[in-house]
Design an enzyme around this catalytic site. Structure first.
Site, PDB file in Angstrom:
ATOM      1  CB  SER A   1      -1.010  -0.009   1.308  1.00  0.00           C
ATOM      2  OG  SER A   1      -2.016   0.793   1.290  1.00  0.00           O
TER       3      SER A   1
ATOM      4  CG  ASP B   1      -6.775  -2.424  -3.946  1.00  0.00           C
ATOM      5  OD1 ASP B   1      -7.472  -1.617  -3.062  1.00  0.00           O
ATOM      6  OD2 ASP B   1      -5.240  -2.556  -3.754  1.00  0.00           O
TER       7      ASP B   1
ATOM      8  CG  HIS C   1      -5.751  -2.201  -0.312  1.00  0.00           C
ATOM      9  ND1 HIS C   1      -5.006  -1.773  -1.338  1.00  0.00           N
ATOM     10  CD2 HIS C   1      -5.204  -1.526   1.099  1.00  0.00           C
ATOM     11  CE1 HIS C   1      -3.861  -0.998  -0.863  1.00  0.00           C
ATOM     12  NE2 HIS C   1      -4.109  -0.881   0.426  1.00  0.00           N
TER      13      HIS C   1
END
Length: 423
Positions: free
Chosen positions: A288, A334, A364
Site C-alpha cells: 500500500s 482492490d 487491498h
C-alpha cells in the site's frame, strides 16, 4: 642460397600449419556483472559499490577521500581469472593491486602497480578465487577512487553466491520455509524509522539485504509472513515499523532508505549477529503506502537494486525515471489502490526497467499476512529478488517461460500477468 631459401620456406610452412592446427584460446566470460559488490566506503548514496558492476557506464562507485580503499565482487563460486578491466572516472588510482580470495578474508595479489594512468586499463592476470577486489593504496588525485565499471573476466564462477542455496524447485519455492536456517535480531536503536526486526540466514557468507515496509496504519505484522521465507532463501530481511501509523508514501520511502543504511552499518560492525552478513546489495518490498515508498526508494536511492511494491498507493507520483527491476503485485478487487490507477501507469512508464506485473484475486489486503495465496506470492517474490539481487538465473524459469505458464494461465490464480521476459 637455394638450400637456405628452401629451408626457410619449409620452416615457414610448418609454423603456419602449427598455428592453424593450434586450438583458439577460450574466450573469457564477463563474470562480475550483476554480482554482489562491496567496498571499504562510498562517497555518498549515489555512488555505491554495486554501480561498478551493473554494466552501466553512466553509474559509478566512488570512495571517500583517503587511502587505502577497496572494491570487491563476489563471483558466486571459484573462478579462473584471466583479465580485469578498470574503467576509471577522473579520480583514478596511482598505486593499486588486484587481489583474489577463496573466502573473502585471506587475499592473494595477482597484479600490482605504482604507476596507474587512469582511463580504461585492461590487465592480463592469472589467478583463481571466488572473490576479486581492487585495492587502492595511492590515489592519483586529491579525490577518492572512482570506477564507472570494474569488470572481471575468466571462466567458472557461479550464477549466485551459493552459500548452500540448492537449485530451486516449484515445491521448495512454494513451501513455507526455504533451505536455510534462520534467526532473528531486534534492532536496538532504530535510526530514521520506528522499529526493526531482522531475520537472517545462520549460514556463513554474505547476502543481499531487503527492507519490508508496511502500509497505512500497518505494523511489522503486515509482511511478517514474508520475512522468514526470504531469509531462508538467502536474504537478510529487516521488517520495519514506521515512525507513525499515518506516514505518507514519501516518508515511508525515506524510512526504507534509513533502514537500509542501518542494516548495512550493522553488517559492517562487529559485536552483533549481522556482522559480515550483508554483501552491500539492497532491495525492498512494501504494501500500500509502503509500496509507494518502495517506488520512492527506487527512484531516489541507487543502492536499491530491485523492488516489489504490492498493492502500491502513491497519488500523483511519477516513476518513469525508475530503471531498477520492479515486480508489481496487485489485487483484482482492490478499492483503495487498484492496479489500473497506480501500478499499471507506473509499469507502462518505466521504459528502461525489467518488470513483472501480476494481478491476483482479492481486495487491498491480498498481499498481507493471512490473506491471498502465500505459496504463489512467496515463490514469485523469492524468485524475482533472487534473480535481480543475486543475479541468480536459476530462478528465472519460475518467472519466464514454460515453467511459469501453469501459474500465468490459471485464471483462478492470476487475473493479469505482464513481464519483460526473457530474463
Amino acid at each position: 642460397m637455394t638450400a637456405l631459401i628452401s629451408l626457410a620456406t619449409t620452416l615457414g610452412l610448418a609454423l603456419t600449419l602449427l598455428a592453424a592446427a593450434a586450438p583458439p584460446a577460450a574466450a573469457a566470460d564477463l563474470l562480475s556483472q550483476g554480482k554482489p559488490a562491496t567496498s571499504s566506503s562510498s562517497e555518498n548514496a549515489s555512488t555505491p559499490a554495486s554501480a561498478a558492476v551493473d554494466g552501466n557506464t553512466g553509474t559509478r562507485w566512488s570512495s571517500t577521500f583517503g587511502d587505502p580503499q577497496w572494491l570487491g565482487v563476489d563471483l558466486g563460486a571459484t573462478a579462473t581469472i584471466s583479465r580485469v578491466v578498470l574503467r576509471w572516472e577522473a579520480a583514478y588510482a596511482r598505486a593499486f593491486q588486484i587481489q583474489t580470495s577463496d573466502n573473502g578474508a585471506a587475499w592473494t595479489t595477482i597484479y600490482s602497480t605504482t604507476s596507474g594512468t587512469g582511463g580504461v586499463q585492461t590487465l592480463d592476470v592469472n589467478g583463481t578465487g571466488r572473490y576479486v577486489r581492487f585495492h587502492g593504496t595511492q590515489r592519483g588525485t586529491a579525490y577518492g577512487y572512482s570506477l564507472w565499471e570494474f569488470q572481471v573476466y575468466g571462466s567458472g564462477g557461479g550464477t549466485s553466491p551459493g552459500n548452500e542455496i540448492p537449485d530451486p524447485t516449484t515445491a521448495s519455492l512454494e513451501a513455507t520455509d526455504g533451505p536455510l536456517t534462520t534467526a532473528s535480531y531486534t534492532v536496538p536503536n532504530p535510526t530514521g524509522y520506528g522499529s526493526g526486526t531482522v531475520t537472517y540466514p545462520t549460514n556463513s557468507g554474505s547476502y543481499p539485504g531487503v527492507v519490508l515496509m508496511p502500509g497505512y496504519q500497518g505494523t511489522q505484522q503486515n509482511l511478517q509472513w514474508l520475512a522468514p521465507r526470504l531469509a531462508s532463501w538467502g536474504f537478510v530481511v529487516i521488517n520495519v515499523g514506521t515512525n507513525t501509523l499515518t506516514d505518507d508514501p514519501e516518508s515511508r520511502g525515506r524510512q526504507i532508505t534509513a533502514a537500509g543504511t542501518q542494516l548495512l552499518a550493522l553488517g559492517n560492525a562487529a559485536g552483533n549477529p549481522l556482522s559480515g552478513k550483508l554483501n552491500g546489495t539492497l532491495g525492498a518490498v512494501g504494501h500500500s503506502m509502503g509500496g509507494g515508498g518502495v517506488m520512492a526508494a527506487l527512484r531516489d536511492d541507487p543502492r536499491f537494486r530491485a523492488g516489489v511494491p504490492t498493492a502500491p498507493y502513491h497519488p500523483n507520483a511519477n516513476f518513469s525515471a525508475v530503471t531498477e527491476p520492479t515486480f508489481f503485485l496487485t489485487c483484482q478487487r482492490d478499492p483503495v489502490a487498484h492496479g489500473n490507477t497506480y501500478a499499471m501507469p507506473w509499469y507502462n512508464s518505466m521504459s528502461q526497467a525489467e518488470k513483472l506485473y501480476i494481478e491476483v484475486p482479492g481486495d487491498h489486503l491480498c498481499p498481507m499476512t493471512g490473506y491471498g495465496n502465500k505459496a504463489k506470492q512467496g515463490k514469485w517474490t523469492v524468485s524475482f529478488l533472487s534473480r535481480w539481487l543475486r543475479a541468480d538465473t536459476r530462478f528465472s524459469p519460475f518467472l519466464c517461460g514454460p515453467v511459469r505458464d501453469a501459474d500465468k494461465n490459471d485464471t483462478s490464480l492470476v487475473t493479469r500477468w505482464m513481464d519483460t521476459c526473457p530474463y
